[in-house]
Design a protein around this motif. Structure first.
Motif, PDB file in Angstrom:
ATOM      1  N   TYR A 157       0.814  -1.219   0.000  1.00  0.00           N
ATOM      2  CA  TYR A 157       0.000   0.000   0.000  1.00  0.00           C
ATOM      3  C   TYR A 157       0.844   1.264   0.000  1.00  0.00           C
ATOM      4  CZ  TYR A 157       0.667   0.120   5.124  1.00  0.00           C
ATOM      5  OH  TYR A 157       1.192   0.157   6.386  1.00  0.00           O
TER       6      TYR A 157
ATOM      7  N   ALA B 266       0.237  -4.614  16.487  1.00  0.00           N
ATOM      8  CA  ALA B 266       1.568  -4.340  15.929  1.00  0.00           C
ATOM      9  C   ALA B 266       2.119  -3.006  16.434  1.00  0.00           C
ATOM     10  CB  ALA B 266       1.503  -4.336  14.399  1.00  0.00           C
TER      11      ALA B 266
ATOM     12  N   CYS C 233       5.124  -3.312  11.152  1.00  0.00           N
ATOM     13  CA  CYS C 233       3.963  -3.528  10.286  1.00  0.00           C
ATOM     14  C   CYS C 233       3.982  -4.927   9.667  1.00  0.00           C
ATOM     15  CB  CYS C 233       3.959  -2.487   9.170  1.00  0.00           C
ATOM     16  SG  CYS C 233       2.697  -2.765   7.926  1.00  0.00           S
ATOM     17  N   VAL C 234       2.816  -5.597   9.727  1.00  0.00           N
ATOM     18  CA  VAL C 234       2.723  -6.926   9.115  1.00  0.00           C
ATOM     19  C   VAL C 234       1.834  -6.895   7.873  1.00  0.00           C
ATOM     20  CG1 VAL C 234       3.211  -8.188  11.231  1.00  0.00           C
ATOM     21  CG2 VAL C 234       0.855  -7.544  10.691  1.00  0.00           C
ATOM     22  N   PHE C 235       1.512  -5.703   7.423  1.00  0.00           N
ATOM     23  CA  PHE C 235       0.734  -5.510   6.201  1.00  0.00           C
ATOM     24  C   PHE C 235      -0.605  -6.242   6.218  1.00  0.00           C
ATOM     25  CE2 PHE C 235       5.098  -4.521   5.191  1.00  0.00           C
ATOM     26  CZ  PHE C 235       4.934  -3.241   4.699  1.00  0.00           C
ATOM     27  N   CYS C 236      -1.280  -6.092   7.369  1.00  0.00           N
ATOM     28  CA  CYS C 236      -2.618  -6.675   7.460  1.00  0.00           C
ATOM     29  C   CYS C 236      -3.622  -5.824   6.715  1.00  0.00           C
ATOM     30  CB  CYS C 236      -3.033  -6.777   8.926  1.00  0.00           C
ATOM     31  SG  CYS C 236      -3.253  -5.167   9.695  1.00  0.00           S
ATOM     32  N   GLY C 237      -3.281  -4.552   6.494  1.00  0.00           N
ATOM     33  CA  GLY C 237      -4.158  -3.679   5.729  1.00  0.00           C
ATOM     34  C   GLY C 237      -5.343  -3.139   6.500  1.00  0.00           C
ATOM     35  N   MET C 238      -5.421  -3.412   7.788  1.00  0.00           N
ATOM     36  CA  MET C 238      -6.572  -2.908   8.547  1.00  0.00           C
ATOM     37  C   MET C 238      -6.609  -1.393   8.527  1.00  0.00           C
ATOM     38  SD  MET C 238      -6.705  -5.179  11.918  1.00  0.00           S
ATOM     39  CE  MET C 238      -6.154  -6.838  11.884  1.00  0.00           C
ATOM     40  N   CYS C 239      -5.432  -0.785   8.563  1.00  0.00           N
ATOM     41  CA  CYS C 239      -5.379   0.676   8.545  1.00  0.00           C
ATOM     42  C   CYS C 239      -5.922   1.192   7.226  1.00  0.00           C
ATOM     43  CB  CYS C 239      -3.941   1.147   8.766  1.00  0.00           C
ATOM     44  SG  CYS C 239      -2.746   0.428   7.637  1.00  0.00           S
TER      45      CYS C 239
ATOM     46  N   ALA D 252       2.592  -0.290  14.778  1.00  0.00           N
ATOM     47  CA  ALA D 252       3.634   0.117  13.834  1.00  0.00           C
ATOM     48  C   ALA D 252       3.678   1.626  13.613  1.00  0.00           C
ATOM     49  CB  ALA D 252       3.407  -0.585  12.495  1.00  0.00           C
ATOM     50  N   ILE D 253       2.541   2.296  13.805  1.00  0.00           N
ATOM     51  CA  ILE D 253       2.462   3.728  13.481  1.00  0.00           C
ATOM     52  C   ILE D 253       1.783   4.481  14.617  1.00  0.00           C
ATOM     53  CG2 ILE D 253       2.439   3.589  10.943  1.00  0.00           C
ATOM     54  CD1 ILE D 253      -0.570   3.246  11.083  1.00  0.00           C
TER      55      ILE D 253
ATOM     56  N   VAL E  61      -6.193   1.131  15.160  1.00  0.00           N
ATOM     57  CA  VAL E  61      -6.508  -0.265  14.809  1.00  0.00           C
ATOM     58  C   VAL E  61      -5.223  -1.083  14.833  1.00  0.00           C
ATOM     59  CG1 VAL E  61      -6.306  -0.187  12.276  1.00  0.00           C
ATOM     60  CG2 VAL E  61      -8.004  -1.665  13.340  1.00  0.00           C
ATOM     61  N   CYS E  62      -4.137  -0.465  14.424  1.00  0.00           N
ATOM     62  CA  CYS E  62      -2.847  -1.161  14.402  1.00  0.00           C
ATOM     63  C   CYS E  62      -2.440  -1.560  15.814  1.00  0.00           C
ATOM     64  CB  CYS E  62      -1.796  -0.255  13.780  1.00  0.00           C
ATOM     65  SG  CYS E  62      -0.225  -1.062  13.487  1.00  0.00           S
TER      66      CYS E  62
ATOM     67  N   ASN F  46      -4.685  -5.124  15.848  1.00  0.00           N
ATOM     68  CA  ASN F  46      -3.602  -5.979  15.372  1.00  0.00           C
ATOM     69  C   ASN F  46      -2.556  -6.236  16.460  1.00  0.00           C
ATOM     70  OD1 ASN F  46      -0.887  -6.506  14.334  1.00  0.00           O
ATOM     71  ND2 ASN F  46      -1.886  -6.517  12.342  1.00  0.00           N
TER      72      ASN F  46
END
Ligand SMILES: Cc1cc2nc3c(=O)[nH]c(=O)nc-3n(C[C@H](O)[C@H](O)[C@H](O)COP(=O)(O)O)c2cc1C
Ligand code: SF4
Ligand code: SF4
Ligand code: SF4
Lengths: 605, 351
Positions: free
Chosen positions: B141, B164, B191-197, B166-167, B157-158, B162
């Motif tokens: 993304y 994580a 970040c594990v690139f779950c895309g929830m964000c 990450a941010i 959400v991260c 999640n």
């Protein structure tokens, strides 16, 4: 009464900044060289900051003599003359404190707290020990009724009675909001929880405020004692003092005080033999103004980014680590022992209907006597500015006073009669805030002041709320435009609309009050905004871009140097005759100014 | 749970004690705009677009976090409220690139929706606009923080869902932004690139790369499906345009995964139309894979099984199936192998 002469040097941050350490060393040296047997010690700020470095000398049987603005080169002499020859230096003496006889020739030395105009109208309850004790020696605090209030509370009162007494005193929070402290304690006491905390807000982020610092540096134990009493009342066994890291001396003295209080069992387990444990920790803040907001402060202690969160739940219900937490300001806690030593009735007898007790103000700006003053609530602004602070220097004329720092507002001359209490100030569009008073004369530009405060709040907004983060930025841009001559007629309306939107929709106090400096200056000084916008003039002569270049005909000798320097041919005049600048054509580059040997070219507002 | 009664926009509303004003309004079918609110996250009251007027109250509280009280009289669209929302939108627009014509989010962007709703076409407060470098160094993304309105949903959400973290918010004041630690690219963060964000972002600040240019929001149909990658069986919607898959959106109502996905399910849909995808069986002949018919392939497998069992006994046979088939198919597969006399059966769910 001391057996040896005692010399006390003011070593709060103000004293140190004025060279207190050098003075201290100079005294040490003088004592050694002259073989004088005297006790040399230090104390915190007594309030008269502009007279630092303050040196007090007390000989047995004599009153304590206070000297001000003593330079290190002179102090050795002053001390030696005083102690050895009983000669008091007229150059530096300020006043005398306490009982005792002085040689007749010195009878006229004013009584410090009663006769010096700076102190006459003060009532030093919270600052009772500042300037009197060595804050690094617990025994000096104990000798002045220190920890007596705690003893009384623990040994003779039930927690509910303690809360009741604070309610009865009418004490309200000194950190800005003015919330009744007794009620806050009651909520925390009644909140369900296996663990509760007491937190002291020592973040003091307002520019220009230094009341809390002086208390922490000058009398740290009074704050610890207030916190321990609160702990007993609400059922907390642990507390934090969140102190800004920019106050290293306060942090050091707090840590030392905690250590000493533990040794004496005023803190720790089974305090004074009772079934009450209370421990304290100091947590240093990292310099964000918003971390003074209580919920952001709690987040910061928890190790998170300090950002305000919505209330409810209030900290009293869900605070530090989600436990019920009673959070008060330094000065609030500092007042608590007073309430119990002198009684709630005494405390409530001072002040006004809605605002009891005293308030410490930091006096700065265009005044003769800067410093810290503790005054009874309800005193008028006039009294503070003129009687205590001694009015403006020279023939300066009062224009406004900024109360309450960046969250407060500018109060004009017409309202000098206003009593200083929570409600009157709020009605006037300002607020008590933490107690900063910046006095301004006619040479202050109100638009520029508003711009200054907004620059601060904008850069300190935590970034969460749209109106606070983006709105203060746009208000600031508008003010920057106005002060540089780019203001537009609709700007005043825009400032008002934005200001209202920001204050009515922001989450925390920072956003809600950030527009205050702009809204109050608009309310009381709109004409000044209009002059900037419509006439492109700054009446106070502060906004550089709005100043006009003009030639003083008295000084101009018509040498024509300026004519040659002007890139837009805005200067005209006959040779050897006074010249004139066409202000319409002038681009304010300043080229003429540099060339004029007669200094005839002036910037005018 | 005790009931409370309040009035919203003149309409009597019965709500549960403990509800926020927003929840009470929603329960009565009254919609209040929100940017930062999401039912799965802790309320923070950040964006202030949901402010409402409460009779006798001070200021305009944020409906998403203000508790509904018994007897409250609330107006969600009073003149004051509308003025405040317009000012809020105007402020966001002042600091937002107005490239809706090419923005991937157009058509499902909340900023666009609310500007339309309140008739805010341009900002009243033009001024400095933030300039944050565009970030597209990871395969999944893009991050265009110039479009970010700092609602904080991504970072929450991260962290909250999640785990994580990450941010988060970085800096203060006008410089505020959302960033990984030290403003490193996200791939250097937890970040594990779950895309929830990406899914929660109300604007075009976070965009899935694969979907870029493949269709506008209004051209896309959503087809609910189960993720083919592993046996967890997460549900989501495939975004479909002209019978082609163009993206994935979460199904927050799915009892299996409540909208949460992993990087494969969220971003790994492009295999479906990959030209490299196998559509016919391949048989290795003389060291090379050669396309074959299903009959031929099945014949070959059957004969090899028979040959192995005959020669070395059924224990010599092992079956390895795929995690990407359904439970039922896996059930049948193990049954088949066991019927052939072997217990050596497994599948590749080794995520
Ligand atoms: C932006 C902001 C900054 C604040 N800074 C301080 C501060 O530096 N010190 C303080 O005591 N209170 C500060 N406050 C007020 C606190 O949130 C809180 O109301 C206070 O500490 C409570 O103590 P009190 O009831 O004893 O006044 C601040 C509030 C806001 C909104
Ligand atoms: S009002 Fe400003 S400082 Fe307070 S929470 Fe909102 S953005 Fe942060
Ligand atoms: S993709 Fe997932 S892990 Fe990465 S930043 Fe977004 S929410 Fe966090
Ligand atoms: S990137 Fe999107 S979700 Fe994250 S804060 Fe910005 S607008 Fe909100």
């Amino acid at each position: 009464m001391t057996a040896k002469p005692k010399i006390i040097v003011g070593l709060g941050t103000c004293g140190i900044a004025a060279g207190g350490q050098d003075v201290y060393q100079a005294i040490e040296k003088a004592l050694a060289e002259n073989n004088i047997d005297a006790e040399l010690t230090q104390t915190g700020c007594i309030g008269a900051c502009e007279n630092e470095v303050l040196v007090d000398i007390q000989k047995p049987g004599q009153p304590r003599i206070t000297y001000g603005k003593v330079p290190p080169e002179e102090v050795g002499n002053v001390v030696t003359e005083h102690i050895v020859k009983d000669q008091i230096s007229r150059d530096f003496v300020l006043g005398k404190i306490g009982e005792g006889d002085l040689p007749a020739e010195y009878e006229d030395i004013p009584v410090f707290f009663e006769e010096l105009p700076f102190y006459q109208k003060q009532n030093r309850l919270c600052l009772r020990n500042c300037g009197f004790i060595n804050p690094e020696i617990i025994d000096e605090y104990v000798a002045r009724e220190g920890y007596e209030a705690l003893k009384k509370v623990i040994t003779t009162m039930k927690p509910e009675e303690v809360v009741e007494e604070v309610k009865k005193s009418g004490l309200r929070g000194r950190g800005g909001g003015g919330f009744p402290s007794g009620l806050k304690w009651e909520f925390t006491m009644k909140a369900e929880g296996d663990k509760k905390y007491i937190v002291c807000n020592a973040d003091e982020g307002d520019p220009g405020a230094f009341m809390d610092r002086s208390i922490l540096e000058g009398d740290p134990h009074s704050v610890l004692e207030g916190m321990a009493i609160a702990g007993y009342a609400v059922g907390a066994d642990e507390g934090y003092i969140y102190c800004r890291a920019e106050y290293p001396l306060a942090v050091k003295r707090l840590k030392l005080a905690i250590e000493q209080a533990k040794e004496k069992n005023f803190l720790g387990n089974n305090i004074l033999g009772a079934d009450f444990n209370f421990d304290l920790k100091v947590k240093e803040g990292a310099g964000a103004f918003v971390c003074g907001e209580e919920t952001a402060l709690l987040m910061s202690i928890e190790g998170k980014r300090g950002m305000p969160r919505p209330r409810p739940p209030f900290p009293a219900q869900k605070g530090l680590f989600d436990k019920p937490t009673c959070l008060n300001n330094v000065e609030t806690f500092g007042n608590v022992p007073v309430v119990f030593l002198k009684g709630a009735d005494y405390f409530a007898s001072i002040g006004t209907e809605g605002s009891k007790g005293t308030k410490v103000f930091a006096l700065t700006g265009s005044i003769n006597r800067t410093g810290l003053a503790e005054v009874p609530m309800g005193i008028t602004i006039q009294e503070v500015v003129y009687d205590i602070a001694g009015g403006l220097p020279g023939d300066g004329e009062f224009k406004a006073v900024q109360v309450g720092g960046p969250s407060g507002g500018c109060i004009p001359k017409d309202l000098l009669h206003l009593p200083i209490d929570y409600d009157s100030l709020t009605d006037a569009g300002a607020m008590m805030g933490s107690g900063g008073l910046v006095i301004m004369g006619l040479d202050t530009c109100m638009v520029d002041i508003a711009r200054y405060f907004l620059t601060f709040t904008q850069s300190e907004s935590c970034g969460k709320c749209t109106p606070c983060r983006e709105g203060t930025k746009r208000m600031l841009e508008i003010l920057q435009r106005i002060t540089t001559g780019e203001g537009e007629p609709e700007d005043i309306e825009k400032l008002k609309t934005l200001g209202d939107a920001i204050s009515s929709t922001s989450l925390c106090g920072l956003g809600q009050t950030a527009p205050n400096p702009v809204l109050t200056t608009l309310r009381y000084f709109q004409d000044e905004y209009e002059k900037h916008i419509f006439d492109k003039r700054c009446p106070a002569g502060i906004c550089v871009d709005l100043l006009i270049y003009a030639i003083d005909p008295e000084l101009c000798d018509g040498c024509r140097r300026c004519v040659k320097a002007c890139p837009v041919d805005a200067i005209s005049g006959e040779k050897k005759e006074p010249h004139v600048i066409d202000t319409e054509a002038c681009i304010k580059c300043g080229a003429c100014l540099e060339k004029c040997k007669e200094e005839a070219i002036k910037l005018q507002s | 749970m005790s009931k409370i009664n309040l009035t919203i926009n003149g309409q009597p509303v019965e709500a549960r004690a403990g509800m926020t004003i927003l929840e009470a309004a929603e329960s009565a079918g009254i919609e209040i705009p929100t940017f930062c609110h999401d039912p799965q996250l802790v309320g923070v009251g950040a964006c202030r677009i949901c402010v409402v007027e409460v009779e006798g109250g001070r200021g305009l509280p944020a409906a998403c976090v203000a508790p509904a009280g018994d007897g409250m009289v609330i107006n969600t669209e009073s003149e004051k409220v509308v003025q405040a929302r317009k000012a809020n939108l105007s402020l966001l627009l002042a600091n937002h690139p107005l490239d809706c014509l090419t923005c991937e989010k157009s058509g499902e962007c909340k900023l666009q929706d609310y500007c339309y709703r309140y008739g805010v076409a341009e900002t009243d407060y033009p001024g400095e606009v933030k300039e944050i470098p565009f970030e597209d160094s990871n395969p999944f993304y893009e991050r265009d923080m110039n479009k970010c309105i700092l609602c904080g949903k991504c970072s929450r959400v991260c962290f909250e869902v999640n785990g994580a973290g990450a941010i988060d918010y970085a800096y203060r004041g006008f410089k505020s932004t959302i960033a990984p630690a030290f403003e490193e690219p996200v791939e250097n963060s937890p970040c594990v690139f779950c895309g929830m964000c990406v899914d929660l972002c109300p604007t075009g600040a976070l965009n899935p790369k694969l979907s870029k240019g493949l269709g506008r929001a209004w051209e896309i149909d959503k087809v609910k499906t189960t993720c083919p990658y592993c046996g967890t069986g997460c549900n989501f919607y495939l975004e479909v345009k002209d019978d082609k898959i163009v993206g994935v959106t979460p199904d927050y109502d799915s009892p299996v995964n409540k909208g949460n996905l992993c990087v494969k399910g969220r971003f790994g849909w492009d295999f479906v139309d990959s030209p490299e995808r196998l559509t016919k069986p391949l048989i290795k002949k003389e060291g090379k894979f050669v396309e074959a018919s299903w009959e031929e392939a099945l014949e070959l497998v059957a004969s090899k099984i028979k040959e192995t069992v005959d020669k070395n006994g059924p224990e010599a046979l092992a079956g390895l199936s795929s995690a990407r088939v359904t439970n039922e198919e896996n059930y049948l597969f193990q049954k088949l192998i066991r019927m052939l006399g072997s217990n050596n059966v497994d599948h590749c769910a080794r995520l």
